[in-house]
Design a protein around this motif. Structure first.
Motif, PDB file in Angstrom:
ATOM      1  N   GLU A  31       0.760  -1.202   0.025  1.00 49.75           N
ATOM      2  CA  GLU A  31       0.103   0.086  -0.104  1.00 49.75           C
ATOM      3  C   GLU A  31       0.880   1.274   0.080  1.00 49.75           C
ATOM      4  O   GLU A  31       1.312   1.592   0.906  1.00 49.75           O
ATOM      5  N   TYR A  59      -6.714   6.269  -7.567  1.00 46.34           N
ATOM      6  CA  TYR A  59      -7.038   5.534  -6.304  1.00 46.34           C
ATOM      7  C   TYR A  59      -5.754   5.148  -5.467  1.00 46.34           C
ATOM      8  O   TYR A  59      -6.273   4.626  -4.330  1.00 46.34           O
ATOM      9  N   THR A  60      -4.681   5.706  -5.429  1.00 44.30           N
ATOM     10  CA  THR A  60      -3.650   5.676  -4.442  1.00 44.30           C
ATOM     11  C   THR A  60      -3.372   6.840  -4.002  1.00 44.30           C
ATOM     12  O   THR A  60      -3.469   7.941  -5.087  1.00 44.30           O
ATOM     13  N   ASP A  71     -10.327  -6.561   0.957  1.00 46.12           N
ATOM     14  CA  ASP A  71     -10.079  -5.102   1.035  1.00 46.12           C
ATOM     15  C   ASP A  71      -9.825  -4.411  -0.185  1.00 46.12           C
ATOM     16  O   ASP A  71     -10.446  -3.373  -0.704  1.00 46.12           O
ATOM     17  N   VAL A  72      -8.911  -5.085  -1.171  1.00 47.73           N
ATOM     18  CA  VAL A  72      -8.469  -4.316  -2.397  1.00 47.73           C
ATOM     19  C   VAL A  72      -9.716  -4.502  -3.324  1.00 47.73           C
ATOM     20  O   VAL A  72      -9.908  -3.434  -3.943  1.00 47.73           O
ATOM     21  N   ALA A 114     -12.809  -4.433  -2.249  1.00 44.81           N
ATOM     22  CA  ALA A 114     -13.801  -3.120  -2.127  1.00 44.81           C
ATOM     23  C   ALA A 114     -13.505  -1.790  -2.221  1.00 44.81           C
ATOM     24  O   ALA A 114     -14.001  -1.036  -2.809  1.00 44.81           O
ATOM     25  N   ARG A 115     -12.179  -1.592  -2.038  1.00 53.95           N
ATOM     26  CA  ARG A 115     -11.469  -0.271  -2.307  1.00 53.95           C
ATOM     27  C   ARG A 115     -11.115   0.307  -3.610  1.00 53.95           C
ATOM     28  O   ARG A 115     -11.413   1.047  -4.098  1.00 53.95           O
ATOM     29  N   TYR A 116     -10.871  -0.931  -4.612  1.00 52.16           N
ATOM     30  CA  TYR A 116     -10.090  -0.491  -5.770  1.00 52.16           C
ATOM     31  C   TYR A 116     -11.030  -0.985  -6.976  1.00 52.16           C
ATOM     32  O   TYR A 116     -10.896  -1.016  -8.133  1.00 52.16           O
ATOM     33  N   ARG A 117     -12.220  -1.792  -6.670  1.00 49.54           N
ATOM     34  CA  ARG A 117     -13.021  -2.425  -7.577  1.00 49.54           C
ATOM     35  C   ARG A 117     -12.415  -3.207  -8.595  1.00 49.54           C
ATOM     36  O   ARG A 117     -12.634  -3.274  -9.755  1.00 49.54           O
TER      37      ARG A 117
END
Length: 248
Positions: A50, A74-75, A220-221, A223-226
């Motif tokens: 991350e 996204y980051t 998690d990835v 959900a957050r980054y689709r």
């Protein structure tokens, strides 16, 4: 140098280098979306890392700028993109919404020379390698020395992803060279319909990653980054005996 050409279909704009081979794509209504499945897989390093706002993600081969746009949206990371052909960069700025240089830098040079330059040693937390010409007959840079230099360009803890063609004579040679350069710390994602196959290579302290840890991170990835990260994690877990990866 290959001259960039464009095509459009179904709300997606494509980049070519004077042939029918697609070199990149952008959905006009969602520019940061990763349209091509292999570009999604190129982000699989997110399962293990991350990046912070002070860290840099390297991209060798600009294409249509999809990876650059995604990372910036996204980051928190900075990006440095290495592109041999200034005409590709110009096309990206004109037709593919290449972001302004506030967090994004494009450097025009041969990717092999860039990673070999000692000034770039330890520079990138993640490095995405996608180096094809208009003929798309395997990567244009694929020697052991090149991948050793990619290893050196990574920070002390880092991950490289490489876009390869699974059903091509260049595939076993590239995998063997990556294994040599990265001390056999290599995993592979399944080949997608277009024939692309993404390889991950790791640098840093070897750690055991439990099934639970990897799947939680994947959820998690996703959900957050689709991104289809749970599917990736399950594919990597099938190689569990080879997982020597990094802390997330």
């Amino acid at each position: 140098m290959d001259e960039p050409t464009l095509s459009e279909e179904g709300g997606v704009r494509y980049l070519h280098f004077g042939t029918e081979w697609v070199q990149g794509a952008m959905r006009l209504r969602a520019p940061a979306e990763l349209v091509l499945a292999y570009t999604q897989q190129m982000m699989a390093w997110l399962l293990f890392l991350e990046p912070t706002r002070k860290e840099e993600v390297g991209i060798l081969g600009l294409g249509a700028g999809a990876l650059t746009r995604f990372v910036l949206k996204y980051t928190q990371a900075l990006t440095v993109t290495v592109e041999w052909n200034p005409a590709v960069t110009a096309a990206c700025r004109m037709y593919f919404r290449l972001p302004a240089p506030a967090r994004s830098r494009v450097e025009h040079c041969d990717a092999a020379e860039w990673v070999a330059d000692g000034r770039n040693a330890g520079r990138c937390k993640a490095l995405m390698v996608d180096l094809y010409d208009g003929l798309a007959q395997g990567p244009v840079r694929d020697s052991v020395q090149f991948y050793q230099d990619c290893h050196r360009a990574l920070s002390d803890v880092g991950v490289m992803t490489v876009n390869l063609f699974g059903n091509h004579a260049s595939f076993p040679r590239n995998v063997a060279n990556i294994r040599t350069a990265f001390g056999n710390r290599v995993l592979q994602l399944p080949e997608i319909d277009e024939g692309n196959r993404v390889v991950l290579a790791f640098k840093g302290p070897a750690l055991d990653v439990t099934v639970a840890q990897l799947l939680l991170r994947a959820q998690d990835v996703e959900a957050r980054y689709r991104l289809p990260a749970v599917r990736w994690a399950r594919a990597l877990l099938a190689q569990r005996g080879r997982i020597m990866s990094l802390s997330v």
